[in-house]
Motif scaffolding. Structure first.
Motif, short mmCIF file in Angstrom:
data_model
loop_
_atom_site.label_atom_id
_atom_site.label_comp_id
_atom_site.label_asym_id
_atom_site.label_seq_id
_atom_site.Cartn_x
_atom_site.Cartn_y
_atom_site.Cartn_z
N ILE A 48 0.84 -1.21 0.00
CA ILE A 48 0.00 0.00 0.00
C ILE A 48 0.87 1.25 0.00
O ILE A 48 0.57 2.22 -0.71
CB ILE A 48 -0.98 -0.02 1.19
CG1 ILE A 48 -2.04 -1.10 0.95
CG2 ILE A 48 -1.62 1.34 1.40
CD1 ILE A 48 -2.93 -1.38 2.15
N VAL A 49 1.95 1.23 0.76
CA VAL A 49 2.88 2.37 0.77
C VAL A 49 3.43 2.59 -0.65
O VAL A 49 3.51 3.72 -1.13
CB VAL A 49 4.01 2.15 1.79
CG1 VAL A 49 5.11 3.19 1.62
CG2 VAL A 49 3.47 2.19 3.21
N GLY A 50 3.79 1.51 -1.32
CA GLY A 50 4.28 1.62 -2.69
C GLY A 50 3.25 2.20 -3.63
O GLY A 50 3.56 3.05 -4.47
N ILE A 51 2.01 1.76 -3.49
CA ILE A 51 0.93 2.28 -4.35
C ILE A 51 0.71 3.76 -4.09
O ILE A 51 0.50 4.55 -5.02
CB ILE A 51 -0.36 1.46 -4.13
CG1 ILE A 51 -0.16 0.03 -4.66
CG2 ILE A 51 -1.56 2.13 -4.78
CD1 ILE A 51 -1.25 -0.93 -4.26
N VAL A 52 0.78 4.17 -2.83
CA VAL A 52 0.64 5.60 -2.49
C VAL A 52 1.75 6.41 -3.15
O VAL A 52 1.50 7.49 -3.69
CB VAL A 52 0.62 5.80 -0.96
CG1 VAL A 52 0.77 7.26 -0.60
CG2 VAL A 52 -0.65 5.23 -0.36
N LEU A 53 2.97 5.89 -3.15
CA LEU A 53 4.08 6.60 -3.78
C LEU A 53 3.85 6.75 -5.28
O LEU A 53 4.11 7.81 -5.86
CB LEU A 53 5.40 5.86 -3.53
CG LEU A 53 5.92 5.89 -2.11
CD1 LEU A 53 7.18 5.02 -1.99
CD2 LEU A 53 6.22 7.31 -1.65
N VAL A 54 3.34 5.69 -5.92
CA VAL A 54 3.04 5.77 -7.35
C VAL A 54 1.96 6.82 -7.61
O VAL A 54 2.10 7.65 -8.53
CB VAL A 54 2.60 4.40 -7.91
CG1 VAL A 54 2.07 4.52 -9.32
CG2 VAL A 54 3.76 3.41 -7.85
N VAL A 55 0.91 6.82 -6.81
CA VAL A 55 -0.17 7.79 -6.99
C VAL A 55 0.35 9.21 -6.81
O VAL A 55 0.01 10.12 -7.59
CB VAL A 55 -1.34 7.50 -6.02
CG1 VAL A 55 -2.34 8.63 -5.99
CG2 VAL A 55 -2.01 6.19 -6.40
N LEU A 56 1.19 9.42 -5.80
CA LEU A 56 1.77 10.75 -5.60
C LEU A 56 2.65 11.15 -6.78
O LEU A 56 2.67 12.33 -7.17
CB LEU A 56 2.59 10.78 -4.30
CG LEU A 56 1.80 10.72 -3.00
CD1 LEU A 56 2.75 10.64 -1.81
CD2 LEU A 56 0.89 11.92 -2.87
N GLY A 57 3.34 10.20 -7.35
CA GLY A 57 4.18 10.50 -8.51
C GLY A 57 3.36 10.81 -9.75
O GLY A 57 3.80 11.56 -10.62
#
Length: 64
Positions: A48-57
């Motif tokens: 989930i942390v990784g997905i959040v980083l992708v969304v922020l990017g």
């Protein structure tokens, strides 16, 4: 952090979280993490942390 770097880091973290989850559930064997409840719980959180980083990017910044 630049957007492409954030997206790449996010994808890598999400994939690692998926791998940790599968190892924790015993689907992927061959490691000390295999069959461990700790990794079955931490894996999805890491993903989930990784997905959040992708969304922020991928988010567009508002123009001033």
């Amino acid at each position: 952090m630049s957007k492409p770097v954030l997206i790449i880091v996010g994808v890598v973290v999400a994939l690692l979280g998926l791998l940790f989850t599968l190892q924790g559930l015993g689907v992927v064997g061959g490691s000390a993490m295999s069959g461990s409840t700790l990794w079955a719980v931490l894996g999805p959180i890491i993903a989930i942390v990784g997905i959040v980083l992708v969304v922020l990017g991928l988010r567009k910044r508002p123009t001033p």
